[in-house]
Design a protein around this motif. Structure first.
Motif, PDB file in Angstrom:
ATOM      1  N   GLU A 146      32.431  42.713  38.927  1.00  0.00           N
ATOM      2  CA  GLU A 146      31.283  42.055  39.571  1.00  0.00           C
ATOM      3  C   GLU A 146      31.107  42.479  41.021  1.00  0.00           C
ATOM      4  O   GLU A 146      30.007  42.457  41.540  1.00  0.00           O
ATOM      5  N   GLY A 147      32.216  42.877  41.671  1.00  0.00           N
ATOM      6  CA  GLY A 147      32.155  43.322  43.064  1.00  0.00           C
ATOM      7  C   GLY A 147      31.807  44.790  43.205  1.00  0.00           C
ATOM      8  O   GLY A 147      31.869  45.340  44.302  1.00  0.00           O
ATOM      9  N   PRO A 155      44.578  44.240  42.678  1.00  0.00           N
ATOM     10  CA  PRO A 155      45.392  43.039  42.926  1.00  0.00           C
ATOM     11  C   PRO A 155      46.883  43.282  42.640  1.00  0.00           C
ATOM     12  O   PRO A 155      47.420  42.877  41.612  1.00  0.00           O
ATOM     13  N   ALA A 215      43.139  41.833  48.688  1.00  0.00           N
ATOM     14  CA  ALA A 215      41.913  42.043  49.465  1.00  0.00           C
ATOM     15  C   ALA A 215      40.750  42.120  48.485  1.00  0.00           C
ATOM     16  O   ALA A 215      40.884  42.688  47.400  1.00  0.00           O
ATOM     17  N   PRO A 216      39.600  41.547  48.839  1.00  0.00           N
ATOM     18  CA  PRO A 216      38.445  41.601  47.930  1.00  0.00           C
ATOM     19  C   PRO A 216      38.079  43.048  47.572  1.00  0.00           C
ATOM     20  O   PRO A 216      38.045  43.919  48.421  1.00  0.00           O
ATOM     21  N   GLY A 217      37.858  43.285  46.278  1.00  0.00           N
ATOM     22  CA  GLY A 217      37.477  44.601  45.803  1.00  0.00           C
ATOM     23  C   GLY A 217      38.619  45.598  45.694  1.00  0.00           C
ATOM     24  O   GLY A 217      38.415  46.741  45.327  1.00  0.00           O
ATOM     25  N   ARG A 218      39.827  45.168  46.033  1.00  0.00           N
ATOM     26  CA  ARG A 218      40.996  46.040  45.975  1.00  0.00           C
ATOM     27  C   ARG A 218      41.830  45.716  44.748  1.00  0.00           C
ATOM     28  O   ARG A 218      41.710  44.657  44.167  1.00  0.00           O
ATOM     29  N   THR A 233      44.795  35.012  35.138  1.00  0.00           N
ATOM     30  CA  THR A 233      44.414  35.498  36.468  1.00  0.00           C
ATOM     31  C   THR A 233      44.162  36.998  36.422  1.00  0.00           C
ATOM     32  O   THR A 233      43.296  37.518  37.129  1.00  0.00           O
ATOM     33  N   GLU A 240      36.382  40.028  38.654  1.00  0.00           N
ATOM     34  CA  GLU A 240      35.996  40.080  40.070  1.00  0.00           C
ATOM     35  C   GLU A 240      35.781  41.519  40.530  1.00  0.00           C
ATOM     36  O   GLU A 240      34.855  41.801  41.296  1.00  0.00           O
ATOM     37  N   ALA A 241      36.633  42.425  40.085  1.00  0.00           N
ATOM     38  CA  ALA A 241      36.481  43.828  40.467  1.00  0.00           C
ATOM     39  C   ALA A 241      35.176  44.392  39.932  1.00  0.00           C
ATOM     40  O   ALA A 241      34.423  45.051  40.664  1.00  0.00           O
ATOM     41  N   THR A 299      38.263  50.208  39.594  1.00  0.00           N
ATOM     42  CA  THR A 299      39.438  49.414  39.942  1.00  0.00           C
ATOM     43  C   THR A 299      39.734  48.417  38.829  1.00  0.00           C
ATOM     44  O   THR A 299      40.883  48.240  38.427  1.00  0.00           O
ATOM     45  N   GLY A 352      40.854  38.809  37.711  1.00  0.00           N
ATOM     46  CA  GLY A 352      40.889  39.948  38.639  1.00  0.00           C
ATOM     47  C   GLY A 352      40.041  41.104  38.155  1.00  0.00           C
ATOM     48  O   GLY A 352      39.359  41.767  38.952  1.00  0.00           O
TER      49      GLY A 352
END
Length: 164
Positions: free
Chosen positions: A120-121, A62, A57-60, A110, A117-118, A126, A114
């Motif tokens: 930047e989000g 991985p 899930a986005p921001g969760r 990856t 992405e965390a 996380t 991850g």
């Protein structure tokens, strides 16, 4: 600039050793390249299938990639202990399974994406937990895989010694 790779007769180990010591390269047999490639394809397909089946899930955190990396590291530790300490294997087992399948299955690129992405989000904690947790769990998994194989081998030797 490095010298170009050259083919050598199969028994010319002294020349290969001197080239390696001088920073030269020795050619990799095509069978090894094929084993790594075939194994890498299988490992990457397995990882991709799991990542598609269980997308984060986005921001969760991985979890899927986390467990893929941990499971792959456990298997790498077990495999390396098995083929280097317990039972010699065919020369292509390590390139196929270790470098190919398990190298393609685990995905530290990856993992880095991850983390990015965390952060930047807006989920820096996380990302930090993922960064540290994956590293710690992966190293522990390699150690656990090696230890489990060594213990199993030791137990098998004891059982074999007790038989007449």
């Amino acid at each position: 600039m490095p010298e170009p790779m050259t083919e050598r007769p199969a028994g010319d180990a002294a020349a290969a050793d001197s080239d390696a010591a001088a920073g030269g390269r020795t050619p990799v047999p095509w069978s090894t390249l094929a084993a790594v490639s075939a194994g890498g394809m299988l490992g990457a397909l397995a990882r991709h299938g799991l990542a598609e089946a269980f997308p984060p899930a986005p921001g969760r955190f991985p979890w899927t990639i986390f467990w893929i990396n941990v499971a792959g590291c456990l298997a790498i530790g077990a495999l390396m202990a098995l083929i280097t300490e317990v039972r010699p294997a065919h020369p292509l087992v390590r390139p196929f399974l270790g470098v190919g399948v398990l190298g393609g299955f685990t995905t530290f690129s990856t993992y880095v994406v991850g983390i990015e992405e965390a952060v930047e989000g807006g989920a820096a904690r996380t990302g930090l937990a993922y960064l540290a947790g994956t590293l710690a769990a992966a190293l522990a998994a390699v150690f656990a895989g090696m230890t489990l194989v060594r213990l199993a081998a030791r137990g098998a030797r004891r059982t074999g010694e007790e038989r007449p």
